[in-house]
Design a protein around this motif. Structure first.
Motif, PDB file in Angstrom:
ATOM      1  N   ARG A 316       0.743  -1.030  -0.019  1.00 38.32           N
ATOM      2  CA  ARG A 316       0.155  -0.051   0.100  1.00 38.32           C
ATOM      3  C   ARG A 316       0.926   1.353   0.203  1.00 38.32           C
ATOM      4  N   VAL A 317       1.735   1.171   0.802  1.00 42.12           N
ATOM      5  CA  VAL A 317       2.596   2.437   0.966  1.00 42.12           C
ATOM      6  C   VAL A 317       3.518   2.503  -0.275  1.00 42.12           C
ATOM      7  N   GLY A 318       3.943   1.725  -0.605  1.00 42.10           N
ATOM      8  CA  GLY A 318       4.952   1.669  -2.045  1.00 42.10           C
ATOM      9  C   GLY A 318       4.124   2.198  -3.134  1.00 42.10           C
ATOM     10  N   ARG A 319       2.934   1.616  -3.301  1.00 43.70           N
ATOM     11  CA  ARG A 319       1.941   2.390  -4.541  1.00 43.70           C
ATOM     12  C   ARG A 319       1.685   3.850  -4.108  1.00 43.70           C
ATOM     13  N   GLU A 320       1.536   4.201  -3.022  1.00 47.94           N
ATOM     14  CA  GLU A 320       1.249   5.580  -2.665  1.00 47.94           C
ATOM     15  C   GLU A 320       2.426   6.542  -2.673  1.00 47.94           C
ATOM     16  N   LEU A 321       3.450   6.007  -2.418  1.00 47.34           N
ATOM     17  CA  LEU A 321       4.869   6.747  -2.589  1.00 47.34           C
ATOM     18  C   LEU A 321       4.977   6.984  -4.114  1.00 47.34           C
ATOM     19  N   ASP A 322       4.746   5.977  -5.112  1.00 44.88           N
ATOM     20  CA  ASP A 322       4.792   6.134  -6.295  1.00 44.88           C
ATOM     21  C   ASP A 322       4.007   7.079  -6.977  1.00 44.88           C
ATOM     22  N   ASP A 323       3.060   7.002  -6.553  1.00 47.46           N
ATOM     23  CA  ASP A 323       1.884   8.133  -7.139  1.00 47.46           C
ATOM     24  C   ASP A 323       2.481   9.423  -6.431  1.00 47.46           C
ATOM     25  N   ARG A 374      11.602  -0.490  -7.821  1.00 47.63           N
ATOM     26  CA  ARG A 374      11.307   0.483  -8.955  1.00 47.63           C
ATOM     27  C   ARG A 374      10.904   1.969  -8.402  1.00 47.63           C
ATOM     28  N   VAL A 375      10.343   1.805  -7.131  1.00 48.05           N
ATOM     29  CA  VAL A 375       9.835   3.230  -6.683  1.00 48.05           C
ATOM     30  C   VAL A 375      11.024   3.799  -6.265  1.00 48.05           C
ATOM     31  N   LEU A 376      11.947   3.285  -5.536  1.00 48.26           N
ATOM     32  CA  LEU A 376      13.213   3.685  -5.024  1.00 48.26           C
ATOM     33  C   LEU A 376      14.023   4.235  -6.317  1.00 48.26           C
ATOM     34  N   LYS A 377      13.963   3.489  -7.267  1.00 39.10           N
ATOM     35  CA  LYS A 377      14.685   4.105  -8.495  1.00 39.10           C
ATOM     36  C   LYS A 377      14.237   5.334  -9.113  1.00 39.10           C
ATOM     37  N   ARG A 378      12.816   5.361  -8.800  1.00 37.19           N
ATOM     38  CA  ARG A 378      12.233   6.585  -9.374  1.00 37.19           C
ATOM     39  C   ARG A 378      12.474   7.934  -8.553  1.00 37.19           C
ATOM     40  N   VAL A 379      12.606   7.323  -7.199  1.00 37.96           N
ATOM     41  CA  VAL A 379      13.038   8.555  -6.300  1.00 37.96           C
ATOM     42  C   VAL A 379      14.503   9.050  -6.553  1.00 37.96           C
ATOM     43  N   ASP A 380      15.569   8.110  -6.946  1.00 40.41           N
ATOM     44  CA  ASP A 380      16.758   8.312  -7.428  1.00 40.41           C
ATOM     45  C   ASP A 380      16.778   9.244  -8.606  1.00 40.41           C
ATOM     46  N   LEU A 381      15.858   9.081  -9.465  1.00 44.17           N
ATOM     47  CA  LEU A 381      15.871   9.733 -10.821  1.00 44.17           C
ATOM     48  C   LEU A 381      14.893  10.790 -10.654  1.00 44.17           C
ATOM     49  N   THR A 382      14.504  11.490  -9.733  1.00 45.12           N
ATOM     50  CA  THR A 382      13.697  12.728  -9.492  1.00 45.12           C
ATOM     51  C   THR A 382      14.381  13.791  -9.573  1.00 45.12           C
ATOM     52  N   SER A 383      14.396  14.611 -10.492  1.00 42.96           N
ATOM     53  CA  SER A 383      15.101  15.967 -10.334  1.00 42.96           C
ATOM     54  C   SER A 383      14.383  16.951  -9.301  1.00 42.96           C
ATOM     55  N   ARG A 384      14.575  16.421  -8.179  1.00 46.28           N
ATOM     56  CA  ARG A 384      14.294  17.455  -6.848  1.00 46.28           C
ATOM     57  C   ARG A 384      15.490  17.056  -5.866  1.00 46.28           C
ATOM     58  N   SER A 385      15.716  18.241  -5.252  1.00 47.87           N
ATOM     59  CA  SER A 385      16.664  17.913  -4.255  1.00 47.87           C
ATOM     60  C   SER A 385      15.937  16.875  -3.110  1.00 47.87           C
ATOM     61  N   LEU A 386      16.553  16.053  -2.494  1.00 46.91           N
ATOM     62  CA  LEU A 386      15.897  15.048  -1.816  1.00 46.91           C
ATOM     63  C   LEU A 386      16.777  15.175  -0.461  1.00 46.91           C
ATOM     64  N   VAL A 387      15.842  15.294   0.684  1.00 43.23           N
ATOM     65  CA  VAL A 387      16.336  15.350   2.131  1.00 43.23           C
ATOM     66  C   VAL A 387      15.443  14.683   3.218  1.00 43.23           C
ATOM     67  N   THR A 388      16.155  13.953   3.863  1.00 41.11           N
ATOM     68  CA  THR A 388      15.381  13.124   5.168  1.00 41.11           C
ATOM     69  C   THR A 388      15.399  13.708   6.208  1.00 41.11           C
ATOM     70  N   LEU A 389      14.646  14.024   7.036  1.00 45.02           N
ATOM     71  CA  LEU A 389      14.658  14.759   8.157  1.00 45.02           C
ATOM     72  C   LEU A 389      14.225  13.609   9.279  1.00 45.02           C
ATOM     73  N   GLU A 402      15.987   3.300   3.186  1.00 45.02           N
ATOM     74  CA  GLU A 402      16.418   3.546   1.874  1.00 45.02           C
ATOM     75  C   GLU A 402      16.412   5.044   1.357  1.00 45.02           C
ATOM     76  N   LEU A 403      14.794   5.582   1.948  1.00 44.24           N
ATOM     77  CA  LEU A 403      14.758   6.767   1.534  1.00 44.24           C
ATOM     78  C   LEU A 403      15.580   7.781   1.851  1.00 44.24           C
ATOM     79  N   ALA A 404      16.471   7.495   3.332  1.00 45.02           N
ATOM     80  CA  ALA A 404      17.553   8.481   3.630  1.00 45.02           C
ATOM     81  C   ALA A 404      18.490   8.200   3.018  1.00 45.02           C
ATOM     82  N   PHE A 405      18.826   7.144   2.415  1.00 44.23           N
ATOM     83  CA  PHE A 405      20.059   6.745   1.709  1.00 44.23           C
ATOM     84  C   PHE A 405      19.840   7.194   0.234  1.00 44.23           C
ATOM     85  N   ALA A 406      18.720   7.368  -0.120  1.00 42.09           N
ATOM     86  CA  ALA A 406      18.446   7.945  -1.585  1.00 42.09           C
ATOM     87  C   ALA A 406      18.424   9.303  -1.552  1.00 42.09           C
TER      88      ALA A 406
END
Lengths: 566, 566
Positions: A316-323, A374-389, A402-406
């Motif tokens: 569920r959360v994977g599909r939601e994150l992708d969207d 695949r969702v995490l790869k999509r995150v890697d390829l997203t052209s926005r600065s990514l930061v985890t708090l 993995e979101l923090a490592f991405a």
């Protein structure tokens, strides 16, 4: 031919105000998904009047992002709803034409940002088809019954086996360069050279020949796997599907689950999902994605997981994150940075990871891990600065870590906050951080992070399951900065303000380089070499200027080029 | 601050009309090359008034292409004139500043084509420094005595060992993104991530911090190898040069040869070298490079080769080809295609290859092979269509056959021409085609050509030394098209006309993709991922628009960015 100004966004068709990535087979306008026993057939039959934007028609099975959203959805449903499928046949519902590729009027009138994001999404969809073959052993057969031009042939290139009808006229082609002065930008050049391994001079001839290559030469040059007489086309397709399908290791008994519609409430500045919320701060140009951990312990067994179906938290959360990510990419161009936060119990997240690991042989567990990959790869390829708090109450453990490592950076709070009685933040690792989620260039995110010293990966691995506080996480190199409450607000604020002040393009280029250290794969070459060159060409007057090829296509006027080679 | 229009070429300084790549130490204005025993010191002391173009001064050891041409020449002379050198120290002749990097005024006023070609050449120079370390085991030590910003630090990154003075202010930085909205485009991002293996989040912080990083953190983050107190700087440099130099396996007795000035006559539409001529057909937008084979048999021994020095045919023609290619790249922007032809005896070319192979352990033979390796890489990376025409009287054998394999296409004439009593054309292979000249992404040109079937490489290898006529060469896959006299003129003419009719940018992108199938290396990643992104950014209004960062730098006005992330 009147085209919208390149700098102005075209209107979406039917008065829509945002591009939606959610659909389902009963709503498809361009594809038909048919499952017959263990063979699925995906028939492309594009509705000319079903364009995503105003101002063009989708003739000859040409496509826009709307068509590709349905294709991506169909592949996803095959993965989850039809696990018994052993082979997929991709074919056309139109006579004598497979696909004319990306719609040229759409491209000519699209903004630069839309063109770039359109190519990125279609690339991800084709990579997903290949991943299906590689990791689920479901082969795709592409049956080309006529013209497969440009993006039409690029779609075929994603298949494992390409069949071309031998009728004297059916041909495959990549006419982008001679016709439009742009590149076949959906992996075409890279798949021709690296997947089909077409000899480079043959590839040069092929990619500069508007009418393409047909018949025997198409086979000799490795552009297709076989040419088949029209009279034997259908029976050969069926035979190939059986042959290639025989290699799949599926259980015919596997029952699919239903990918139910996402629970999603969209308001002006937020999107609320079942386990995720996205908040937009439009002044600061930030999107904050809060991921909520599981509400309870995981089901007791793989069967119980299957019974939960699409409600199972990791799915569920994977599909939601992708969207959520896709929505930001295509609809929220002004967002400079995505801030990942989480809330929940890290131990519960680890427990879900454990169930997925223990159920490695269960088809659904495998598909969920693949979805996350695949969702995490999509995150890697997203052209926005990514930061985890990482703050008290968060649950960046295992898969969620993995979101923090991405992220380009992560900040972790040391200790607690005044007036907050929650325990200090911890992060935790699971087996999933050490192999389940390779990046598109090959290594895991931790492997890439510790390229200088692989022993650091081992040191992290030794801590699997341990709740790591900020000091320990910092020492292990898992976070960028550990800050105490006194410094936190200022440091984080200054960083986010600074990020929003930098050139968006410069950041895109910098992040695209720094995120992918080390090796390359065909997939990462597509997003690096090919995409970056295409983006460059999409900016050049020879393509998009008033006298450029994209603008002049279809007007009867020849383009006028600046002849300088750069 | 008045900058030239971006579309208009700036004037070269001192009334010059072309950029010349030939120089020698006595003419250097920006570098001092000092050889003391087996240690060489290259001191950067840029003459502010010595800019290549009008309109800017080279303050604070900032550089333009003219400065880098001298650096490239110095490295070349170290290779050939000073083979006893075991280590090179790179340092600054200015107090408290190592180098401010590429001159910003130069960049702001340069044409897009010049910026791109400037970055390509400086990248090749830095790769050459690394090749020197890898293949000649001559280590480079970079001694940073103050500010090393942007391209200044990127130059340091090419060294094997980076020392930073610890004086409380000396720092390394890549401030391009925050300051100018462009990338550190001379390998900086890739070397930080892939060579220095800086953790990606540290790299993110480093590349967005205008003032850079100094002292202990610079070492901890792997940005430099050591920080050294000012009082011990010189002695530590000397010690490191000795230590690293000890790893070289040179014979102290090796005597260098003199790289004498090239024999070169430049006229309006031609350049005549001793063994090469370049003819420009400006209407057809072609440059034809005719390579003349050796006039006689090779010298009898390596010692005799050394006695010939720069007159030795392989060295002479390699240097001439390098100059010819660079001239086309920087001075002849309108050339759409380079046509390689040759004349001479293929057996003689093979004989020279044989001598070089037999002399593998001779320092000069190794350096000549290395020179050819680098020149051929330069050919691969040249943004012009490359075609080789193999006709009677030609000598595309061994090393020279690499030109055909580097070409986007080759055409070979079957049989003879009416009225031409020369024998039919043949090509021939030597050991040199199977390892001596790897491409920048790793494989040999034949290995890359036959990626689909490595057995084809073996089949070609089995034919070493055989004179292969068009039929045989075609069968072995060594040429693109074998044509008889009746078809030749039309086919070649149509191809060259077609090439000149296509979008120059589209061709650049297509060729950059199709030429490099298969693996990637750090070097090829620099020319692919990094360069392509930089080229894109160099086109974007956020960098070069009227309100962009490059335009506004130094005006006191802040840039205004289009905030859309793409």
């Amino acid at each position: 031919m009147a085209e919208a100004d390149h700098s102005a966004a075209r209107n979406l068709a039917n008065g829509k105000t945002r591009i939606d990535f959610q659909t389902e087979p009963s709503r498809y306008r361009h594809w038909n998904l048919n499952v017959d026993g263990d063979i699925a057939t995906l028939t492309m039959d594009v509705d000319e009047k079903g364009a995503l934007f105003e101002g063009y028609e989708l003739k000859l099975n040409s496509y826009d992002l709307g068509v590709d959203i349905e294709l991506a959805d169909a592949i996803e449903r095959l993965r989850f709803e039809h696990p018994q499928v052993r082979a997929v046949v991709l074919r056309s519902g139109k006579p004598r034409v497979f696909s004319a590729g990306a719609n040229i009027r759409m491209l000519a009138g699209a903004t630069h940002a839309h063109k770039v994001n359109f190519c990125k999404f279609t690339n991800e969809t084709r990579n997903g088809i290949e991943d299906f073959a590689e990791n689920s052993r479901v082969a795709t057969i592409c049956a080309i019954n006529g013209t497969a031009a440009g993006g039409g042939y690029e779609l075929a290139l994603a298949a494992d086996h390409i069949m071309l009808v031998d009728d004297g006229s059916a041909a495959v082609s990549l006419p982008e360069l001679p016709l439009l002065a742009v590149l076949p930008g959906t992996g075409g050049l890279t798949r021709v050279s690296d997947k089909r391994k077409v000899r480079r001079d043959h590839a040069d001839v092929f990619c500069t020949t508007e009418e393409g290559v047909k018949g025997k030469r198409a086979v000799e040059w490795r552009l297709v796997d076989e040419v088949v007489p029209g009279s034997k086309f259908d029976e050969t397709i069926a035979a190939r599907a059986r042959e290639l399908g025989a290699k799949a290791n599926h259980s015919a008994l596997a029952q699919g689950i239903k990918l139910t519609p996402l629970t999603r409430t969209i308001t002006a500045d937020a999107i609320e999902y079942s386990s995720l919320s996205v908040e937009f701060n439009r002044v600061a140009r930030l999107a904050t994605i809060m991921v909520r951990g599981p509400e309870g312990p995981p089901p007791a067994s793989a069967d119980a997981m299957q019974a939960l179906g699409a409600a199972f938290w990791p799915l569920r959360v994977g599909r939601e994150l992708d969207d959520a990510i896709l929505n930001i990419r295509l609809n929220e161009l002004d967002v400079a940075a995505i801030v990942f936060k989480s809330s929940g119990d890290p131990a519960a997240v680890l427990a879900y990871d454990k169930l997925l690991d223990a159920s490695k042989d269960h088809w659904l567990a495998r598909q969920i891990r693949n979805l996350w990959k695949r969702v995490l790869k999509r995150v890697d390829l997203t052209s926005r600065s990514l930061v985890t708090l990482i703050e008290p109450g968060s649950c960046f453990a295992g898969t969620l870590a993995e979101l923090a490592f991405a992220s380009d950076r992560s900040y972790m709070l040391i200790g607690t906050r005044e007036g907050d009685n929650r325990l200090p933040a911890t992060i935790a690792l699971s087996d999933a951080n050490f192999g389940a989620y390779p990046m598109s260039n090959g290594p895991t995110r931790l492997g890439s992070r510790f390229l200088a010293n692989p022993a650091d990966v081992d040191a992290a691995k030794a801590e699997r399951g341990t709740m790591l506080d900020a000091g320990r996480a910092d020492k292990l190199g898992l976070i960028t900065f550990a800050l105490d409450d006194i410094d936190w607000d200022d440091e984080v604020r200054v960083f986010l303000e600074e990020r929003a002040s930098f050139s968006p393009d410069g950041l895109t280029g910098m992040e695209a380089n720094l995120r992918f250290a080390g090796p390359e794969t065909m997939e990462s070459k597509i997003f690096a070499r090919l995409t970056a060159w295409q983006n460059w060409i999409f900016q050049r007057p020879n393509a998009i200027g008033e006298e450029g090829a994209l603008k002049r296509y279809g007007t009867g006027q020849k383009p006028v080029f600046d002849t300088k080679r750069v």
